[in-house]
Design a protein around this motif. Structure first.
Motif, PDB file in Angstrom:
ATOM      1  N   TRP A 162     -38.900  39.418 -12.711  1.00  0.00           N
ATOM      2  CA  TRP A 162     -37.929  40.118 -13.557  1.00  0.00           C
ATOM      3  C   TRP A 162     -38.269  41.606 -13.630  1.00  0.00           C
ATOM      4  O   TRP A 162     -37.417  42.472 -13.451  1.00  0.00           O
TER       5      TRP A 162
ATOM      6  N   ASP B 113     -35.643  42.956 -11.416  1.00  0.00           N
ATOM      7  CA  ASP B 113     -34.572  42.770 -12.381  1.00  0.00           C
ATOM      8  C   ASP B 113     -33.726  41.545 -12.022  1.00  0.00           C
ATOM      9  O   ASP B 113     -32.499  41.566 -12.083  1.00  0.00           O
ATOM     10  N   VAL B 114     -34.416  40.478 -11.640  1.00  0.00           N
ATOM     11  CA  VAL B 114     -33.751  39.248 -11.237  1.00  0.00           C
ATOM     12  C   VAL B 114     -34.287  38.118 -12.103  1.00  0.00           C
ATOM     13  O   VAL B 114     -35.482  38.053 -12.360  1.00  0.00           O
ATOM     14  N   ILE B 115     -33.385  37.261 -12.603  1.00  0.00           N
ATOM     15  CA  ILE B 115     -33.833  36.040 -13.260  1.00  0.00           C
ATOM     16  C   ILE B 115     -33.779  34.931 -12.233  1.00  0.00           C
ATOM     17  O   ILE B 115     -32.742  34.670 -11.653  1.00  0.00           O
TER      18      ILE B 115
ATOM     19  N   PHE C 202     -33.467  31.399 -11.712  1.00  0.00           N
ATOM     20  CA  PHE C 202     -33.125  30.181 -12.454  1.00  0.00           C
ATOM     21  C   PHE C 202     -33.827  28.962 -11.879  1.00  0.00           C
ATOM     22  O   PHE C 202     -33.967  27.944 -12.541  1.00  0.00           O
TER      23      PHE C 202
ATOM     24  N   ALA D  35     -25.413  42.201 -11.508  1.00  0.00           N
ATOM     25  CA  ALA D  35     -26.687  41.742 -12.066  1.00  0.00           C
ATOM     26  C   ALA D  35     -26.754  40.227 -12.157  1.00  0.00           C
ATOM     27  O   ALA D  35     -27.828  39.636 -12.106  1.00  0.00           O
ATOM     28  N   MET D  36     -25.580  39.586 -12.279  1.00  0.00           N
ATOM     29  CA  MET D  36     -25.580  38.147 -12.490  1.00  0.00           C
ATOM     30  C   MET D  36     -25.672  37.374 -11.181  1.00  0.00           C
ATOM     31  O   MET D  36     -25.898  36.177 -11.189  1.00  0.00           O
TER      32      MET D  36
ATOM     33  N   LEU E  12     -28.862  35.460 -10.505  1.00  0.00           N
ATOM     34  CA  LEU E  12     -28.988  34.353 -11.458  1.00  0.00           C
ATOM     35  C   LEU E  12     -28.114  33.176 -11.043  1.00  0.00           C
ATOM     36  O   LEU E  12     -28.561  32.032 -11.028  1.00  0.00           O
ATOM     37  N   LEU E  13     -26.867  33.474 -10.661  1.00  0.00           N
ATOM     38  CA  LEU E  13     -25.959  32.388 -10.284  1.00  0.00           C
ATOM     39  C   LEU E  13     -26.400  31.738  -8.980  1.00  0.00           C
ATOM     40  O   LEU E  13     -26.364  30.518  -8.850  1.00  0.00           O
TER      41      LEU E  13
ATOM     42  N   PHE F  67     -29.207  29.587  -9.715  1.00  0.00           N
ATOM     43  CA  PHE F  67     -28.744  28.369 -10.399  1.00  0.00           C
ATOM     44  C   PHE F  67     -28.269  27.353  -9.366  1.00  0.00           C
ATOM     45  O   PHE F  67     -28.575  26.164  -9.464  1.00  0.00           O
TER      46      PHE F  67
ATOM     47  N   PHE G 200     -37.775  31.574 -19.627  1.00  0.00           N
ATOM     48  CA  PHE G 200     -36.871  32.717 -19.838  1.00  0.00           C
ATOM     49  C   PHE G 200     -37.105  33.318 -21.211  1.00  0.00           C
ATOM     50  O   PHE G 200     -37.186  34.528 -21.378  1.00  0.00           O
TER      51      PHE G 200
END
Lengths: 331, 286
Positions: B29, B33-35, B37, B92-93, B96-97, B100, B227
């Protein structure tokens, strides 16, 4: 400009006419499984479109919509199971409550930026899920099981055929898509897009971005809750993991992304691709073990996000531009 | 009073486990700057690897954890190469997607291949042993994981703060383009960071099957809690993540014991909401 507007309307009206006449075409929706797939497509398209108001048009990616969906489902379920009433008032109260909860939750959450907002919405889903699991007034972990009632529109229950549900979900579809269609052409739609494209810029031009976001949230939650009420009626029961889970929340998001974020037809296209894929792979590939439908879903999501972030609408636009170019080149 | 300390101890052990999962996530992160999942699913993969190594070849989780670390390092690097690298610079999402989607894929491949059964490794070197420490019962597997977690966090922290590679990582996190102009291969740094994040969960996951059963859904909750730990600790701060993880472990244990088991996660996620409302960038964020 005027001309273009009218042709788009033809597409929309034509689509509605087609969907309304679909069950009347003999042989097309004969098996109960095909009917089930058609109902699921329209339901998930409506859910994704409800989410699209906030996530697509206003640019606030919420992973918490299963909470509102669940409140709507519980509204209908409580009315039928606990109070022995018809589901309609329950669905309406549920939707109003969902909108109220959405506003109360989002007011502080909208201050959070980026990933902090996303994680806050995950956290809210988990909290609601656990609380409903032990809230015995609404059935706890066992959920609410419907008992036998008369069939028909007043009770919104049909036993012999799924045709009633089909027309029910078509009404829901018409409502949700109609609202979005109205928003798109209305002042609110421009405000929403202005906030998405640049909150500071929009504010400098006199848009009250906090109010716009809350309005989008409330409307989105209200419509998501109505979808939830239909879901409860259709499945004939409600329990927390069914309606209030992260997986359910993700479906709102992923179908919209698949079809095209912030586009009018995107949610329908996404659902029309994903739902048959899911239902048919579950039915026909179930033999090679569980989870095949979700493996395909997962792969599809990765491919779309990585290679075509604008979804199916992006592909269609690409083709359209190409066709236009070659046409102009030919002339 | 004995129970109080016992509960606190259990909470701290859980917290250390969360910390090692969160540390990798925090690094990813902070730098990109990445989550991720699929981080919990990385843990699950390592657990399955360790379980099967132990089940088929009778290799102890103590050894398998190294294999787990190496394997998930490769999984992480591959994930970066195939998925994450394509999402950098987009919305940014999108990462994350995409992750996922990856988590769905991994979870359901395991469900399909290994069935949803819970699997616990029997007869491991650490499994089932406890110390009685003046009335306080210390389970050995948890203790081992706690110590490994502290060691890993120290190593990771030292790597980032004290080595040339770490400086390069920090430089990349601060300003990617400037780092590139200074001759840092940021692509390589990203790859390495994703791999290292994976290796941390891989080692922890390798140790876990001696006391925690493996099943396809095991990673989901770890992802969410990690998270929360990372966000609460603050953007990319490893000490912050450690402290937040310990706090979360304690809150979880106390709420579970003194209120009701179902309120564990209500308390944990509620705490997150309260903290970010007061400090929108986490406890140690800037």
């Amino acid at each position: 400009m005027k001309n273009r507007k009218r042709s788009v309307d033809f597409l929309w009206l034509g689509l509605l006419a087609f969907l309304a006449l679909l069950p009347l075409i003999p042989g097309l929706l004969r098996s109960s499984f095909t009917q089930h797939v058609a109902i699921q497509i329209l339901l998930y398209a409506s859910m994704a479109q409800a989410w699209n108001i906030l996530g697509g048009y206003c640019g606030q990616v919420s992973f918490g919509h299963s909470v509102f969906f669940g409140i709507g489902a519980y509204g209908a379920g409580m009315a039928v199971v606990k109070y022995g009433m018809i589901p309609w008032p329950g669905a309406f109260i549920g939707a109003v409550l969902a909108a109220a909860v959405a506003v109360v939750i989002s007011y502080p959450c909208f201050k959070l930026k980026g990933h902090y907002f996303a994680i806050a919405t995950f956290a809210i889903v988990e909290i609601f899920n656990r609380l409903f699991m032990v809230w015995y007034w609404v059935g706890g972990a066992l959920g609410l099981d419907y008992s036998f009632t008369d069939q028909g529109w007043t009770h919104f229950v049909w036993y012999e055929s799924k045709r009633g549900y089909y027309f029910g979900v078509l009404l829901l579809f018409l409502l949700v898509f109609g609202v979005v269609r109205w928003i798109e052409r209305n002042r609110l739609g421009f405000y929403l897009r202005a906030v998405r494209e640049g909150q500071e810029t929009a504010e400098s031009l006199g848009v009250n971005s906090a109010k716009v976001k809350l309005m989008a949230m409330a409307l989105s939650a209200f419509l998501a809750a109505l979808c939830g009420a239909f879901f409860a009626q259709y499945n004939y029961r409600v329990d927390p993991p069914m309606v209030m889970s992260l997986d359910m929340s993700m479906k709102f998001v992923l179908i919209t992304i698949l079809g095209g974020l912030g586009t009018f037809y995107g949610p329908l296209l996404g659902a029309a691709l994903l739902i048959p894929l899911q239902e048919y792979s579950r039915a026909f590939l179930g033999g090679i073990g569980g989870g095949v439908d979700l493996i395909i879903f997962g792969l599809l999501i990765i491919i779309v996000v990585v290679y075509q972030p604008r979804g199916i609408m992006g592909i269609i636009d690409g083709i359209r531009v190409k066709a236009k170019r070659s046409k102009e080149g030919g002339e | 009073m004995g129970t109080f300390f016992q509960v606190a101890l259990d909470g701290l052990f859980n917290g250390l486990l969360y910390a090692v999962v969160a540390a990798g996530l925090s690094l990813i992160w902070g730098v990109m700057d990445v989550i991720n999942f699929a981080h919990g699913e990385f843990l699950m993969i390592a657990m399955y690897l360790s379980y099967w190594l132990g089940f088929i070849w009778k290799i102890d989780p103590l050894l398998s954890s190294l294999a787990g670390g190496l394997f998930v390092f490769l999984v992480g690097a591959l994930t970066y190469k195939l998925i994450i690298s394509h999402t950098i610079g987009k919305s940014a999402m999108s990462a994350l997607l995409a992750t996922f989607g990856l988590s769905m894929l991994l979870k359901n491949v395991c469900l399909n291949r290994f069935s949803p059964n819970f699997r616990l490794l029997q007869g491991t070197f650490l499994g089932g042993k406890t110390y009685n420490f003046g009335g306080l019962i210390v389970p050995v597997p948890q203790l081992a994981i706690g110590l490994v977690a502290l060691l890993l966090l120290t190593l990771l922290y030292a790597l980032v703060k004290r080595t040339r590679l770490g400086w390069a990582i920090q430089a990349t996190a601060m300003d990617k383009e400037a780092a590139e102009l200074m001759g840092i291969n940021t692509e390589k740094i990203y790859l390495l960071v994703f791999g290292l994040g994976g290796a941390c969960v891989g080692i922890a996951g390798g140790l876990l099957p001696s006391y925690l059963a493996v099943h396809p859904e095991v990673g989901g909750l770890f992802s969410l809690i990690a998270f929360v730990c990372v966000a609460m600790g603050g953007f990319g701060s490893i000490p912050g993540a450690l402290l937040a993880s310990l706090l979360i472990g304690l809150v979880e244990a106390f709420a579970g014991f003194y209120i009701a088991p179902v309120f564990k996660y209500v308390a944990v996620f509620g705490l997150y909401l309260v903290v970010v409302m007061v400090r929108p960038r986490g406890l140690f964020g800037w």
